[in-house]
Scaffold this motif. Structure first.
Motif, PDB file in Angstrom:
ATOM      1  N   THR A  21       4.359 -12.221  10.131  1.00  0.00           N
ATOM      2  CA  THR A  21       2.910 -12.545   9.605  1.00  0.00           C
ATOM      3  C   THR A  21       2.353 -13.962  10.888  1.00  0.00           C
ATOM      4  O   THR A  21       0.898 -13.463  10.538  1.00  0.00           O
ATOM      5  CB  THR A  21       3.687 -13.374   7.979  1.00  0.00           C
ATOM      6  N   GLN A  75       1.977  -3.314   4.967  1.00  0.00           N
ATOM      7  CA  GLN A  75       0.569  -3.623   5.293  1.00  0.00           C
ATOM      8  C   GLN A  75       0.131  -4.152   6.350  1.00  0.00           C
ATOM      9  O   GLN A  75      -0.513  -3.722   7.014  1.00  0.00           O
ATOM     10  CB  GLN A  75       0.682  -4.442   3.814  1.00  0.00           C
ATOM     11  N   TYR A  76       1.065  -4.829   7.115  1.00  0.00           N
ATOM     12  CA  TYR A  76       1.064  -5.176   8.665  1.00  0.00           C
ATOM     13  C   TYR A  76       0.299  -3.918   9.355  1.00  0.00           C
ATOM     14  O   TYR A  76      -0.764  -4.087   9.847  1.00  0.00           O
ATOM     15  CB  TYR A  76       1.798  -5.678   9.337  1.00  0.00           C
ATOM     16  N   GLU A  81      -2.805  -2.469   8.444  1.00  0.00           N
ATOM     17  CA  GLU A  81      -4.493  -3.443   9.155  1.00  0.00           C
ATOM     18  C   GLU A  81      -4.222  -3.745  10.341  1.00  0.00           C
ATOM     19  O   GLU A  81      -5.460  -3.830  10.776  1.00  0.00           O
ATOM     20  CB  GLU A  81      -4.058  -5.499   8.806  1.00  0.00           C
ATOM     21  N   LEU A  88      -3.623  -0.327   2.257  1.00  0.00           N
ATOM     22  CA  LEU A  88      -3.590  -1.743   1.570  1.00  0.00           C
ATOM     23  C   LEU A  88      -4.166  -1.363   0.272  1.00  0.00           C
ATOM     24  O   LEU A  88      -4.649  -0.270  -0.339  1.00  0.00           O
ATOM     25  CB  LEU A  88      -5.460  -1.204   2.244  1.00  0.00           C
ATOM     26  N   TYR A  94      -7.827  -8.457  -1.668  1.00  0.00           N
ATOM     27  CA  TYR A  94      -7.374  -9.112  -0.455  1.00  0.00           C
ATOM     28  C   TYR A  94      -5.988  -9.854  -0.114  1.00  0.00           C
ATOM     29  O   TYR A  94      -5.878 -10.335  -1.118  1.00  0.00           O
ATOM     30  CB  TYR A  94      -8.605 -10.028  -0.249  1.00  0.00           C
ATOM     31  N   PRO A  95      -5.885 -10.340   0.743  1.00  0.00           N
ATOM     32  CA  PRO A  95      -4.187 -10.468   1.135  1.00  0.00           C
ATOM     33  C   PRO A  95      -4.313 -12.072   0.431  1.00  0.00           C
ATOM     34  O   PRO A  95      -4.663 -12.276   1.181  1.00  0.00           O
ATOM     35  CB  PRO A  95      -4.025 -10.604   2.839  1.00  0.00           C
ATOM     36  N   GLY A  96      -3.382 -12.275   0.130  1.00  0.00           N
ATOM     37  CA  GLY A  96      -2.879 -13.995   0.068  1.00  0.00           C
ATOM     38  C   GLY A  96      -3.651 -14.552  -1.394  1.00  0.00           C
ATOM     39  O   GLY A  96      -3.955 -15.553  -1.557  1.00  0.00           O
ATOM     40  N   ASN A 140      -8.982  -5.001   2.901  1.00  0.00           N
ATOM     41  CA  ASN A 140      -7.762  -4.602   1.969  1.00  0.00           C
ATOM     42  C   ASN A 140      -8.701  -3.501   2.224  1.00  0.00           C
ATOM     43  O   ASN A 140      -8.792  -2.758   2.954  1.00  0.00           O
ATOM     44  CB  ASN A 140      -8.544  -5.708   0.398  1.00  0.00           C
TER      45      ASN A 140
END
Length: 476
Positions: A49, A138-139, A142, A198, A202-204, A219
């Motif tokens: 992260t 996910q990463y 991105e 994705l 939105y992440p987080g 996203n």
């Protein structure tokens, strides 16, 4: 590309560098670190992260992204005039670029440095097992999005460039150019994969807070919006329409209404924002670097470095809210000088005093309406839908509504609306002039210094000197 540029990108794999937000100089540094260090970087979700945060932060803080895209491209096109004497900006204003310019070298190296970070994350997540499957998926998505985004700007700035998909400089240091069409194909592949992997949210944030969350990460719909743009630039109008429609249909986004568009469209995390950049220097800042460039320190002629071309401002009616809210006028010796005023606070102190937080908006919903409008007009089977999309943007601006459903007239009106809506914002006008084949005719008539080669920047001389497989762009 120069060996030093690749060494910079390779060195960025170090954990302490990849999570930093600073910009690197074009200097030789240590060669790439070994797999042991890569394993350490991606040894856990937390460390991965940090690397991923560094990728987004470094992109946002790069001078090209944080200010160069908008300033340089607006000068290259026909909306903005440069009034001062700095040679680099005069080059952009006159479309007379040189291969030895440090500006070209910086643009070239910064995009590739960001691509390296993305490639490093993709490779690191593929080759190590320290992260969970969800984080890996996910990463990776991105990073593929970031890679596609950077290549979109590279090909629209330099044309054919090397396509770098790995981090090993022994392989990449002497890559030749790849045809722009092949790079667009890679963008589409990356964005299609990112869109698939994705999440909608939105992440987080949680599903219950999607209406007001941090949009500096990406996203599914951020990837979809860029995919719609890429399809438009490659002439696949059916896919451009389809992807734009997905974004427009999402409940996450809505056009900021006329009553609040003065400040609302460029406020942090607003409902129209699809993707935005983190603020300059530190995350608590509430202003943008663009405001600091366009808004003078004092409203006197000596401090005016830029003005909107009067021929451009004359295109707006007096009641157009974009003319009223997104421009600022000052009169010197009886002549009106107008500056871009989309972002209104040039310092942290001014933003704090106004209790406003602005973010650099990179993609917003209005673009998707105009992408879909143009795609529908060019396909020709849903001209009423094209008109409705165009009218949605015109209505918000309280501008005169287009009424024609003739395809040719609609395409021309959509192009004009794009120009009005996105003046001095990223590189919309400059890229669209080139995409539609109008740059030579439009700019050739306005600037005696413009020539057809001006559509592309030269490949930096330092890169040519170091890589015998690279060739210069035509005319330089």
């Amino acid at each position: 590309m120069s060996r030093s540029i690749y060494n910079i990108m390779a060195g960025l794999l170090a954990f302490t560098i990849i999570i930093s937000s600073g910009c690197e100089k074009i200097v030789d540094i240590d060669p790439p670190l070994n797999q042991v260090t890569t394993n350490l970087v991606f040894a856990s979700d937390k460390l991965a992260t940090a690397a991923r945060s560094g990728m987004f932060s470094a992109l946002a803080q790069s001078s090209t992204q944080s200010q160069g895209i908008t300033v340089n491209s607006s000068l290259q096109a026909d909306d903005l005039l440069y009034l001062a004497t700095t040679a680099a900006y005069q080059e952009f204003n006159n479309n007379t670029y040189t291969a030895v310019s440090t500006s070209q070298a910086s643009i070239f190296s910064e995009w590739y440095a960001n691509i390296y970070r993305a490639n490093a994350i993709i490779e690191g997540l593929q080759n190590t097992s320290g992260t969970t499957e969800a984080i890996r998926k996910q990463y990776t998505a991105e990073a593929k999005f970031v890679r596609a985004y950077c290549y979109f700007h590279l090909v629209n700035t330099f044309g054919d460039v090397p396509l770098v998909l790995i981090t090993d400089p022994a392989i990449t240091a002497f890559l030749p150019k790849t045809a722009t069409a092949a790079i667009y194909a890679q963008m589409i592949a990356d964005l299609t994969a990112a869109k698939s992997d994705l999440g909608v949210v939105y992440p987080g944030v949680t599903a219950t807070t999607t209406s007001s969350n941090d949009r500096t990460l990406v996203n599914k719909f951020v990837a979809t919006a860029l995919l719609a743009r890429v399809y438009m630039f490659t002439g696949n109008y059916a896919e451009a329409e389809s992807n734009a429609s997905e974004v427009i249909a999402s409940s996450l986004y809505s056009l900021i209404p006329a009553a609040t568009m003065a400040n609302g469209v460029f406020a942090k995390d607003n409902a129209e924002s699809i993707w935005q950049m983190s603020p300059p220097s530190i995350n608590t800042n509430q202003y943008t670097l663009e405001a600091g460039i366009f808004i003078p320190t004092a409203f006197n002629l000596i401090n005016f470095n830029y003005r909107l071309d009067p021929r451009f401002t004359a295109l707006f009616s007096d009641t157009d809210l974009r003319r009223i809210n997104w421009m600022n006028n000052t009169t010197f010796s009886g002549e009106i000088y107008t500056i871009p005023y989309k972002y209104k606070y040039r310092t942290q102190a001014l933003a704090l005093a106004a209790n406003v937080t602005e973010s650099l908006i990179v993609m917003r919903l209005a673009e998707q309406y105009l992408i879909r409008a143009e795609a529908r007009a060019r396909i020709g089977t849903n001209l009423s839908g094209a008109l409705a999309d165009l009218n949605a943007i015109q209505t918000r601006a309280e501008a005169t509504l287009t009424t024609s459903t003739d395809a040719t007239s609609l395409i021309a009106d959509i192009a004009l609306e794009n120009r009005k809506e996105f003046f001095c914002e990223q590189a919309y006008r400059w890229y669209n002039l080139k995409r539609t084949g109008q740059a030579d005719a439009v700019l050739g008539a306005l600037k005696s210094t413009y020539t057809p080669k001006s559509k592309l920047l030269p490949i930096p001389q330092a890169a040519l000197d170091a890589n015998y497989n690279l060739t210069q762009n035509p005319g330089y």
